[in-house]
Each structure stands twice: as C-alpha cells, then as structure tokens.
Write a protein that holds these residues in place. Structure first.
Motif, PDB file in Angstrom:
ATOM      1  N   TYR A   1     -22.902 -47.245 -23.763  1.00 23.54           N
ATOM      2  CA  TYR A   1     -22.808 -46.870 -22.360  1.00 23.54           C
ATOM      3  C   TYR A   1     -24.101 -46.222 -21.874  1.00 23.54           C
ATOM      4  CZ  TYR A   1     -21.144 -44.507 -18.126  1.00 23.54           C
ATOM      5  OH  TYR A   1     -21.000 -44.065 -16.831  1.00 23.54           O
ATOM      6  N   ARG A   2     -24.677 -45.343 -22.692  1.00 22.55           N
ATOM      7  CA  ARG A   2     -25.929 -44.679 -22.292  1.00 22.55           C
ATOM      8  C   ARG A   2     -27.073 -45.670 -22.172  1.00 22.55           C
ATOM      9  NH1 ARG A   2     -23.784 -40.993 -25.898  1.00 22.55           N
ATOM     10  NH2 ARG A   2     -25.202 -41.590 -27.593  1.00 22.55           N
ATOM     11  N   ARG A   3     -27.017 -46.764 -22.914  1.00 19.91           N
ATOM     12  CA  ARG A   3     -28.064 -47.789 -22.782  1.00 19.91           C
ATOM     13  C   ARG A   3     -27.828 -48.666 -21.558  1.00 19.91           C
ATOM     14  NH1 ARG A   3     -31.518 -47.160 -26.522  1.00 19.91           N
ATOM     15  NH2 ARG A   3     -30.958 -46.209 -28.522  1.00 19.91           N
ATOM     16  N   TRP A   4     -26.613 -48.697 -21.084  1.00 21.99           N
ATOM     17  CA  TRP A   4     -26.263 -49.443 -19.869  1.00 21.99           C
ATOM     18  C   TRP A   4     -26.547 -48.620 -18.618  1.00 21.99           C
ATOM     19  CZ3 TRP A   4     -22.613 -48.291 -16.084  1.00 21.99           C
ATOM     20  CH2 TRP A   4     -22.201 -49.343 -15.244  1.00 21.99           C
ATOM     21  N   LEU A   5     -26.396 -47.301 -18.705  1.00 23.19           N
ATOM     22  CA  LEU A   5     -26.460 -46.428 -17.534  1.00 23.19           C
ATOM     23  C   LEU A   5     -27.903 -46.057 -17.207  1.00 23.19           C
ATOM     24  CD1 LEU A   5     -24.481 -44.856 -15.612  1.00 23.19           C
ATOM     25  CD2 LEU A   5     -24.846 -42.879 -17.117  1.00 23.19           C
ATOM     26  N   PRO A   6     -28.341 -46.197 -15.959  1.00 24.45           N
ATOM     27  CA  PRO A   6     -29.693 -45.771 -15.581  1.00 24.45           C
ATOM     28  C   PRO A   6     -29.864 -44.261 -15.742  1.00 24.45           C
ATOM     29  CG  PRO A   6     -28.724 -47.183 -13.888  1.00 24.45           C
ATOM     30  CD  PRO A   6     -27.629 -46.819 -14.831  1.00 24.45           C
ATOM     31  N   ALA A   7     -31.055 -43.849 -16.133  1.00 26.21           N
ATOM     32  CA  ALA A   7     -31.326 -42.421 -16.307  1.00 26.21           C
ATOM     33  C   ALA A   7     -31.156 -41.651 -15.008  1.00 26.21           C
ATOM     34  CB  ALA A   7     -32.742 -42.230 -16.853  1.00 26.21           C
ATOM     35  N   THR A   8     -31.344 -42.305 -13.883  1.00 21.34           N
ATOM     36  CA  THR A   8     -31.196 -41.640 -12.588  1.00 21.34           C
ATOM     37  C   THR A   8     -29.759 -41.195 -12.331  1.00 21.34           C
ATOM     38  OG1 THR A   8     -30.973 -43.839 -11.580  1.00 21.34           O
ATOM     39  CG2 THR A   8     -33.144 -42.803 -11.504  1.00 21.34           C
ATOM     40  N   SER A   9     -28.805 -41.688 -13.130  1.00 21.80           N
ATOM     41  CA  SER A   9     -27.405 -41.297 -12.970  1.00 21.80           C
ATOM     42  C   SER A   9     -27.019 -40.123 -13.851  1.00 21.80           C
ATOM     43  CB  SER A   9     -26.488 -42.490 -13.284  1.00 21.80           C
ATOM     44  OG  SER A   9     -26.692 -43.554 -12.387  1.00 21.80           O
ATOM     45  N   ALA A  10     -27.998 -39.544 -14.557  1.00 15.75           N
ATOM     46  CA  ALA A  10     -27.681 -38.483 -15.515  1.00 15.75           C
ATOM     47  C   ALA A  10     -27.199 -37.215 -14.843  1.00 15.75           C
ATOM     48  CB  ALA A  10     -28.902 -38.170 -16.373  1.00 15.75           C
ATOM     49  N   GLY A  11     -27.796 -36.845 -13.697  1.00 11.35           N
ATOM     50  CA  GLY A  11     -27.453 -35.603 -13.038  1.00 11.35           C
ATOM     51  C   GLY A  11     -28.289 -34.444 -13.548  1.00 11.35           C
ATOM     52  N   SER A  12     -27.968 -33.237 -13.099  1.00 11.83           N
ATOM     53  CA  SER A  12     -28.704 -32.030 -13.490  1.00 11.83           C
ATOM     54  C   SER A  12     -27.727 -30.931 -13.851  1.00 11.83           C
ATOM     55  CB  SER A  12     -29.627 -31.573 -12.356  1.00 11.83           C
ATOM     56  OG  SER A  12     -28.871 -31.251 -11.197  1.00 11.83           O
ATOM     57  N   LEU A  13     -28.142 -30.073 -14.768  1.00 12.88           N
ATOM     58  CA  LEU A  13     -27.288 -29.010 -15.305  1.00 12.88           C
ATOM     59  C   LEU A  13     -27.897 -27.662 -14.946  1.00 12.88           C
ATOM     60  CD1 LEU A  13     -24.981 -27.988 -17.130  1.00 12.88           C
ATOM     61  CD2 LEU A  13     -26.460 -28.443 -19.100  1.00 12.88           C
ATOM     62  N   ALA A  14     -27.093 -26.788 -14.353  1.00 12.59           N
ATOM     63  CA  ALA A  14     -27.569 -25.473 -13.933  1.00 12.59           C
ATOM     64  C   ALA A  14     -26.620 -24.400 -14.424  1.00 12.59           C
ATOM     65  CB  ALA A  14     -27.680 -25.409 -12.413  1.00 12.59           C
ATOM     66  N   GLY A  15     -27.134 -23.175 -14.505  1.00 12.57           N
ATOM     67  CA  GLY A  15     -26.264 -22.053 -14.781  1.00 12.57           C
ATOM     68  C   GLY A  15     -26.656 -21.234 -15.983  1.00 12.57           C
ATOM     69  N   SER A  16     -25.927 -20.151 -16.182  1.00 10.62           N
ATOM     70  CA  SER A  16     -26.258 -19.186 -17.225  1.00 10.62           C
ATOM     71  C   SER A  16     -25.728 -19.563 -18.595  1.00 10.62           C
ATOM     72  CB  SER A  16     -25.712 -17.808 -16.834  1.00 10.62           C
ATOM     73  OG  SER A  16     -24.299 -17.861 -16.654  1.00 10.62           O
ATOM     74  N   PHE A  17     -24.761 -20.478 -18.656  1.00  6.56           N
ATOM     75  CA  PHE A  17     -24.257 -20.900 -19.955  1.00  6.56           C
ATOM     76  C   PHE A  17     -25.276 -21.821 -20.613  1.00  6.56           C
ATOM     77  CE2 PHE A  17     -22.064 -23.824 -22.781  1.00  6.56           C
ATOM     78  CZ  PHE A  17     -21.335 -22.950 -23.578  1.00  6.56           C
ATOM     79  N   THR A  18     -25.658 -21.523 -21.834  1.00  5.26           N
ATOM     80  CA  THR A  18     -26.622 -22.348 -22.549  1.00  5.26           C
ATOM     81  C   THR A  18     -26.141 -22.605 -23.966  1.00  5.26           C
ATOM     82  OG1 THR A  18     -27.897 -20.402 -23.247  1.00  5.26           O
ATOM     83  CG2 THR A  18     -28.588 -21.503 -21.215  1.00  5.26           C
ATOM     84  N   SER A  19     -26.343 -23.811 -24.408  1.00  6.14           N
ATOM     85  CA  SER A  19     -26.055 -24.205 -25.779  1.00  6.14           C
ATOM     86  C   SER A  19     -26.890 -25.420 -26.103  1.00  6.14           C
ATOM     87  CB  SER A  19     -24.563 -24.531 -25.962  1.00  6.14           C
ATOM     88  OG  SER A  19     -24.322 -25.063 -27.264  1.00  6.14           O
TER      89      SER A  19
END
Length: 450
Positions: free
Chosen positions: A266-284
C-alpha cells in the motif's frame, strides 16, 4: 515520476521523522474564511440556522459495479446487512492488526452505486483494495478543490440549527417528511431535484443537500432567499472547521498504514503527498505508538462482527481490551490566557494557540498527564463560542475518564520540529478537566434523534 510514501520513508529514515517534519503548508479550506465573524457564525447553528458550504474541502470517491458492496463490506467494520439505497453511514476501516485507518461518510446512491466522502485516508485505502483485490468495480475520484483542476462534481451544502426544518419547509413549499438519522430524501428546491441526508454536524437538526455542481448556485440562492426570515447565517471555513468540537468527531486520527501486514504494498501505491503531517507534544520513535483503535475515539457502536473484514480477528481482541475512551478536555481559562499572553511578554513564547481551531498538523497528538504520568492523548483543540470554553477531544485511559477528573495537556513541541506551521516556542503545561464527549448536553442527548 511521483515519489511513493514507501520511497519517502526510505529517503528520510523513519515514518515518524517524515511526518513530524513534513513540509506541507497548513491546510486552508478553499472557502471564504468568514462571512461575518467566526464567533457569530458558530452561534448560528445553535440559535438560528447556518448554511455551510462543504463542496470544496472533501474528496468524493464514486464506486460502482457488481462488486462495489462486497468491496465495502470487506474493508469496512460496519454492518451492511440492512444497508439500502438512500441510506448513509459513517464508514470505518482498520488495518490487519485492528488499528484505525480512518472514517468517511458512505452514501448509497443507487443499485451498485456509492459515494465515499471525506478525508482521503480511508478513501485511499478503499480504492487501493478495490484496484488490487480483483473486484469488479469502477472508481471515479473527485479530489478536493486544493488538488482538483476545475469545478467539483457535486455541490454540497449543510443546513444546521433550530430553524433548519422550518427553512426546508419554506424553501420546498411542503412539510418535510419524517426521515431517520442518516437516511436520504429528495426535495424540489426552485424546480431543481435535490438529494438530502438527514443529520447534524454539531448536534443540532441538519440537512446535507447535494447534487450536480451546475445546479448548486441556484440552490444556494434559493436557500439564502428563503432563509432571510429565519435569520440564516452564512458560515465560513473558520467556524466550519470547529464544528466537530461540539459533536466530538475526531477528523483526522493518524492512519495505521506505516507498519503491519499488507501495508508495504500500500505504501508503494500511495503517493508521498498523501502522508500528512504529525504535530504535538507526544513523541515516540515507534510509529505504532500513535495508532488508535476504533474504541479509543468512540467508534465502537459502529463495529459489527456480523461479516468478515480486514482486521476482524484483531479487532475482536481489541474489543475485549478497551483501555481508553473518548472524552472532552476543558482547558483551564487562566492557563490558556497565559499562553496567549506569552506572545506579549519578553522571552520565548508558548506555541501559538490559533482560534477557533488550534491544530497545527493534520494529525495532532498531544500528551495528557495525571500526576505527572501519561494517561492518554489529546487530538483536535479549539474554542467553542456556544459554550465559551477552549477544549480538546482526547483518548484517555478508562480510570481517568470520569467527568471532573483533573489532567494536564502538554502543549507545544520539544524539540521544535521543522514544519512550516511551527515557530520557535517553548513547551508548556495546561491544566484541564475531563468532561463528556460531546461536551454540549444538547449534542449528547439529541445528535441521533433529531
């Protein structure tokens, strides 16, 4: 050639780094931000009637063919046993491990004809499985106005508020027939046949009206003309983007597509522009730590184990171990004011709290603490004029989900990421109180009955 999501992750080194430092600019709904002011526009859907334009910011995936319903049943956790033409439902999908992909609204338009409408996460997932799973289906995709060239295929208007029913009767010239929640009806407005979905986005009575784009301007004009006697208010994108805080819908949880069975292809099918962005104080460093189950954000009522679907066995295990539940967090007034006031004082300020919606990534994930320990995550945050409170929607451990429980939201990033929406700032702690979701008693008690 367009870079795939898999290639982007390989280039950067990890999915978390890719998302937290995504260079996508903040999403702006391609609709007038304010027709008057967002505070008065928020008030309209609880006091009179609001007209919201949904034509531009969502993706439509039209699915047709003899295997269309089978595809949707194979991908969706919902029951389709009694799904019929002129019905709609909140379509929800999970990955093979039972973690949430996303949700959208599924319209049953006609025999073997469906329209899946919403954010692209679950739409992409459904289209991928339709194209690669041997289904006899056809897709027609109409992206939102940010990516589409030309006009939308459909107009889509929302009427919402105490006067919505009276306005519909005035503009059609007939009593509105009793229509169940998430069922559709057809009306004549100014000589134009208009399809309608019965629902309410912030808990108030509502109608979602849609039809061919070429007819939209006439329908809108008729609604505005008839609405004058009912104090109709045009609502812009700022107020519209905050309506979910009242109905307690989490619009964009991080999709569980970055690891797990069947996701590499699926990740090879999906364009990178569809990944989105992650924000916030939670980190892992583990992307899996950001995943949610449907139960974490209140979708358990939509899960039906009456059919086989992707992730069923894993989801059955999650159903037996529901450790978190959706709540509203009411932020402390003084702490919010202090964060805003830091912009006017010397030194490094707190992360800017935008109004009415404070989310600064597609996926907002902030830490929630109790006595210094992590007890959940906070999602969308913003201001509700109707309640005069600043709130966030959150997924909290069951033992801390009782209304009145005191918690702390960690606001801001440390270290600051490189997203365009992130300015130099310091991380702060904001006191908050757990309350029900939806927070509005009217929305809790009437959302599915009006």
């Amino acid at each position: 050639m367009q870079e795939s999501l898999a290639e982007a992750i390989e280039r950067v080194g990890s999915a978390v780094d890719l998302l937290r430092n995504a260079q996508a600019r903040p999403t702006i709904f391609p609709v007038t931000p304010e027709f008057s002011n967002w505070r008065s526009e928020q008030l309209s859907w609880s006091r009179t009637v609001a007209l919201l334009d949904q034509s531009h910011h969502m993706t439509d995936l039209f699915i047709s063919g003899p295997d269309a319903l089978r595809l949707l049943s194979d991908v969706g956790v919902n029951s389709f046993a009694k799904f019929e033409v002129d019905n709609a439902k909140q379509f929800i999908a999970v990955n093979h491990e039972g973690y949430l992909i996303g949700d959208a609204i599924l319209f049953y338009l006609g025999e073997n004809e469906f329209d899946l409408v919403g954010h692209q996460m679950v739409i992409d997932w459904t289209q991928f499985h339709g194209e690669t799973g041997g289904y006899d289906v056809t897709f027609e995709r109409d992206g939102n106005s940010i990516v589409r060239q030309g006009d939308p295929a459909l107009y889509r208007f929302e009427l919402q508020g105490p006067n919505a029913l009276a306005l519909m009767e005035a503009v059609t010239g007939h009593p509105v027939p009793a229509t169940k929640f998430f069922h559709m009806a057809t009306f004549d407005i100014g000589g134009i046949s208009v399809r309608s979905l019965r629902h309410g986005m912030a808990g108030q009575p509502g109608f979602e009206l849609f039809g061919p784009w070429s007819e939209g301007a006439r329908v809108r004009a008729a609604l505005i003309e008839a609405g004058a006697q009912f104090d109709l208010v045009l609502v812009g994108s700022k107020a519209y983007s905050s309506a979910n805080l009242e109905s307690a819908w989490v619009p964009s949880p991080l999709p569980a597509i970055f690891s797990g069975e069947g996701t590499e292809e699926y990740r090879r099918w999906l364009p990178a522009t569809s990944a989105g962005s992650l924000a916030g104080s939670f980190t892992s460093e583990r992307i899996e730590d950001y995943y949610l189950t449907p139960y974490d954000i209140g979708y358990g009522r939509s899960v039906a184990f009456d059919h086989d679907f992707i992730g069923r066995e894993a989801l059955e295990r999650h159903a037996q171990n529901q450790g978190r539940q959706k709540v509203t967090l009411v932020w402390n007034d003084d702490d919010v004011a202090d964060a805003l006031g830091s912009l006017m004082r010397p030194g490094l300020p707190a992360k800017y709290i935008d109004l009415p919606k404070a989310r600064y990534g597609l996926y907002q994930v902030d830490r929630v603490l109790a006595d210094g320990s992590d007890v959940g995550i906070s999602h969308d945050a913003g201001y509700i004029t109707n309640e005069q409170v600043f709130v966030s929607l959150a997924s909290i451990a069951n033992e801390f989900a009782e209304p009145g429980t005191a918690v702390t939201v960690v606001w801001g990033e440390d270290p600051n990421t490189r997203k365009p929406s992130v300015e130099p700032h310091r991380q702060i702690e904001v006191r908050a109180t757990v309350q029900p979701a939806p927070y509005s008693s009217y929305a809790r008690e009437n959302y599915r009955t009006n």
